[in-house]
Design a protein around this motif. Structure first.
Motif: not given
Ligand code: C2E
Ligand code: MG
Ligand code: MG
Ligand code: MG
Length: 275
Positions: A44-45, A58-60, A94-95, A114-116
């Motif tokens: 995650x960044x 952001x999921x990477x 996503x999961x 707040x969000x991914x």
């Protein structure tokens, strides 16, 4: 090899193509089993605002294969996209993101992110069941729509813009917003920017990284910022690496950033420590 003007250039060239194809097949064959063999991990960044506060992450995807070693997404995402494996991989990411959001709740830090944002490839986005799949995942993990954002690239809008718009509006009904990733890097078309129901535009790293060196890239960054202001879109600068880049972006009113200057992508454990 052709560039070197070697007499055998043609042979080299054929060999290059052949080894490229072999590499592709090799990656695909291993990638098929990556999930079941637990070779994948999401890093995650953080995305930060002007006060250096973390807004989201952001999921990477990261892939470590026993034989191939650590493979870069730049090398395996295109293979996944072409083979269709991206659909399964995309769902898995996503999961994982939903699980992490859930875990933050359990740890008593539900508001620390707040969000991914999750990258969704054109092929995954264009699946007829895409919206339904996402919504189901959110339900399974008891996550609100506004906790997940979808990063799409311009590619999703190229084939069928009306379909892309419809899907984005469906997502929005569930409070899931879309961000346009890598803006300016692909076959950009300014004409559809105000047609797509977007929340955010992410200015591609290639523009940010040349801000210091090139006035032309400054002009582009300014133009994107003007469009965002006009269309009331959030604007995030990708790939911020230096203080001078940050200074320039700040002076132009761009107040959301992602880049090594702030944080590199990191494993869950490091993210949890940071939060
Ligand atoms: P992206 O979505 O544009 O993600 C940002 C990429 O830029 C990441 O590379 C990140 O590590 C890198 N980056 C961020 N800040 C900086 C910086 O300051 N300097 C430099 N040099 N690089 C920076 P990464 O993780 O290698 O991913 C590359 C691409 O692979 C992503 O670009 C995205 O298009 C794709 N990708 C990664 N994970 C997924 C995934 O789960 N699904 C899909 N469909 N694509 C993915
Ligand atoms: Mg992205
Ligand atoms: Mg990007
Ligand atoms: Mg990129």
């Amino acid at each position: 090899s052709i560039k070197h003007g070697n007499r055998n250039g043609f042979n080299f060239f054929t060999k290059d193509l052949q080894s490229l194809a072999e590499k592709h097949t090799q990656v695909e064959n291993h990638l098929k089993y990556a999930i079941e063999r637990h070779e994948l991990e999401v890093h995650y960044q953080p995305l930060v605002n002007a006060h250096n506060q973390i807004m989201g992450a952001e999921a990477l995807l990261r892939w470590n294969n026993g034989q191939l070693g650590q493979v870069s997404p730049a090398d395996f995402i295109p293979v996944a996209e072409e083979s269709g494996l991206i659909i399964e991989l995309g769902k898995w990411v996503l999961a994982e993101a939903c699980k992490l959001l859930n875990r933050l709740k359990d740890l008593g830090k539900p508001d620390s992110l707040n969000y991914i944002s999750v990258n969704v490839s054109p092929r995954q986005f264009n699946q007829p069941s895409f919206v339904q799949d996402v919504v189901r995942l959110l339900e399974t993990y008891n996550i609100n729509g506004n906790q997940i954002r979808i990063e799409i690239t311009e590619g999703v809008a190229i084939d069928n813009i009306d379909l892309a718009i419809r899907k984005m509006l469906q997502l929005r009904e569930f409070h899931i917003e879309c961000m346009l990733d890598d803006f300016g890097s692909g076959y950009s078309s300014l004409s559809y920017l105000n047609k797509l129901p977007l929340k955010t535009i992410k200015i591609d790293r290639s523009f940010v990284s040349q801000i210091d060196a090139s006035e032309y890239h400054q002009v582009i960054v300014n133009a994107v910022k003007d469009i965002c202001n006009y269309s009331q879109l959030e604007c995030i600068a990708e790939g911020v690496e230096t203080d001078t880049e940050l200074q320039y972006l700040q002076s132009r009113g761009i107040s959301a950033y992602q880049g090594f200057y702030f944080h590199r992508p990191m494993p869950v454990k490091a993210l949890l420590t940071l939060l």
